[in-house]
Design an enzyme around this catalytic site. Structure first.
Site, short mmCIF file in Angstrom:
data_model
loop_
_atom_site.label_atom_id
_atom_site.label_comp_id
_atom_site.label_asym_id
_atom_site.label_seq_id
_atom_site.Cartn_x
_atom_site.Cartn_y
_atom_site.Cartn_z
N HIS A 1 0.84 -1.19 0.00
CA HIS A 1 0.00 0.00 0.00
C HIS A 1 0.88 1.24 0.00
O HIS A 1 1.86 1.32 0.76
CB HIS A 1 -0.91 0.01 1.24
CG HIS A 1 -1.95 -1.06 1.23
ND1 HIS A 1 -3.03 -1.04 0.37
CD2 HIS A 1 -2.07 -2.20 1.96
CE1 HIS A 1 -3.78 -2.11 0.58
NE2 HIS A 1 -3.21 -2.84 1.54
N CYS B 1 -0.65 1.91 -5.18
CA CYS B 1 -1.38 3.10 -5.62
C CYS B 1 -0.40 4.24 -5.85
O CYS B 1 0.55 4.42 -5.08
CB CYS B 1 -2.43 3.49 -4.58
SG CYS B 1 -3.70 2.23 -4.31
#
Length: 380
Positions: free
Chosen positions: A161, A203
């Site tokens: 992440h 991301c």
């Protein structure tokens, strides 16, 4: 029969010369079409930075790349595998000792011969940076060291992440794109790599290589700045997403690559268009001097070992004479036996303190009688 043998030999000679001629032609075509590589060894650093069961897919992403580079020939001795969690032994796993990257569960990518070098809470920003720069503690075993040199091509894959300019490690700390860029620069100054292919799946992944400034590095990202990297599908039996879209389509392409293949990096970069990844994959090649359409995928994903000729004379020290063993009496081999689990008989324990005298016991008895009488009289 003699004529038959001669005819067979002639056929084998013609076929063999045609085969060798075909291969020499392929080699000539490859030399003309592709840039000759100059590295002598390949390494892979595969990093999962996420823990917890709902991040199952990040472990599967990393293990899928691990399986691919091993299939293409990079040995475990040249692979550094960092897994922040152990999904195979997680109590929620309905298939203990397995990890899958497809709901059909056809291949256990955890396998039987996996070698995890950094596991659990060993996967930290500090350990990762020390690994890259070679500043590991003195007692670190060889399996946890990146023993590269200026002739090493390194594949670095990271998943987890992240956001704009950072990647989280275990939801407790972050590595920034500044720290990563400085680590690569230190590697270059220490002559720890020849070329690097850096693949990041998170991301806003493109932000992680925006600040790179060291030469001979290619960056490849799963998403552009401001975009999310998305998961692919759920395994109903496991109950969570089991792989990300970027890894799924890259691995689908890499399954068709073999160690002697002529696939280029340009083909790899086109393996996951936006229509399939649902995010904008990105590349950075301005630090890399070669055109990616002339660089083979196997320069980073496979084990390509080249010999480097040494023109200078090498002087070796004279060999020390070995003492002759002829005529020396042979000593009998030692005899070993299992030690008894419980020794019998038990050894006697000699008292270390002399027993008290007889008068001590008489005084102790009189004291007990007096104390008892006093206790009884208090209730009368």
């Amino acid at each position: 029969m003699y004529s038959t043998c001669i005819l067979s030999s002639l056929i084998l000679l013609v076929v063999g010369s045609a085969y060798s001629g075909t291969h020499s032609q392929l080699d000539e075509v490859a030399e003309q079409k592709f840039i000759k590589n100059e590295h002598t060894n390949n390494w892979a650093v595969l990093v999962d930075t996420s823990r917890f069961w709902f991040n199952y897919r990040h472990i599967a992403n990393t293990l899928s790349f691990y399986r691919t580079v091993k299939r293409l020939g990079i040995p475990d001795s040249n692979i550094i595998l960092m897994l922040a969690d152990d999904m195979a032994c997680n109590p929620r796993n309905p298939r203990p000792a397995t990890v899958f990257n497809n709901h059909l569960e056809a291949i256990n990518i955890y396998g039987d011969d996996i070698e995890v070098d950094y596991r659990g809470y060993e996967v930290t920003v500090e350990n990762f940076l020390r690994l890259l720069t070679g500043r590991v503690p003195e007692g670190t075993p060889k399996s946890k060291r990146l023993l590269t040199d200026d002739s090493s091509n390194i594949l670095i894959y990271m998943t987890g992440h992240g956001g704009d300019g950072f990647l989280k490690f275990q939801d407790s700390e972050e590595i920034s794109n500044v720290e990563l860029a400085d680590a690569f620069n230190e590697m270059w100054e220490k002559r720890r790599y020849h070329e690097v292919l850096y693949i990041i799946e998170t991301c806003q992944a493109a932000s992680m290589y925006q600040l790179f400034y060291s030469p001979n590095i290619i960056g490849y990202s799963a998403s552009a700045v401001g975009e999310d990297s998305l998961s692919h599908h759920i395994d109903p039996a496991i109950g969570v997403f089991i792989i990300d879209r970027f890894a799924y389509y890259l691995l689908e392409f890499l399954e068709k690559v073999h160690p002697q293949g002529l696939n280029t990096l340009d083909e790899l970069f086109r393996a996951c268009p936006r229509s399939m990844c649902r995010s904008t994959t990105g590349t950075r090649t301005d630090l890399y001097p070669k055109p990616v359409d002339k660089v083979l995928i196997t320069d980073f994903f496979a084990s390509v070992r080249h010999a480097r000729p040494v023109l200078a004379n090498i002087s070796l020290p004279p060999a020390s004479p070995t003492p002759s063993l002829r005529g020396a009496p042979l000593s009998p081999p030692p005899v070993y036996a299992y030690a008894p689990r419980f020794p019998s008989p038990l050894p006697e324990i000699s008292p270390t303190v002399d027993p008290p005298p007889r008068e001590f016991y008489i005084a102790l008895g009189l004291f007990s009688i007096v104390a008892g009488l006093a206790f009884v009289s208090s209730y009368l």
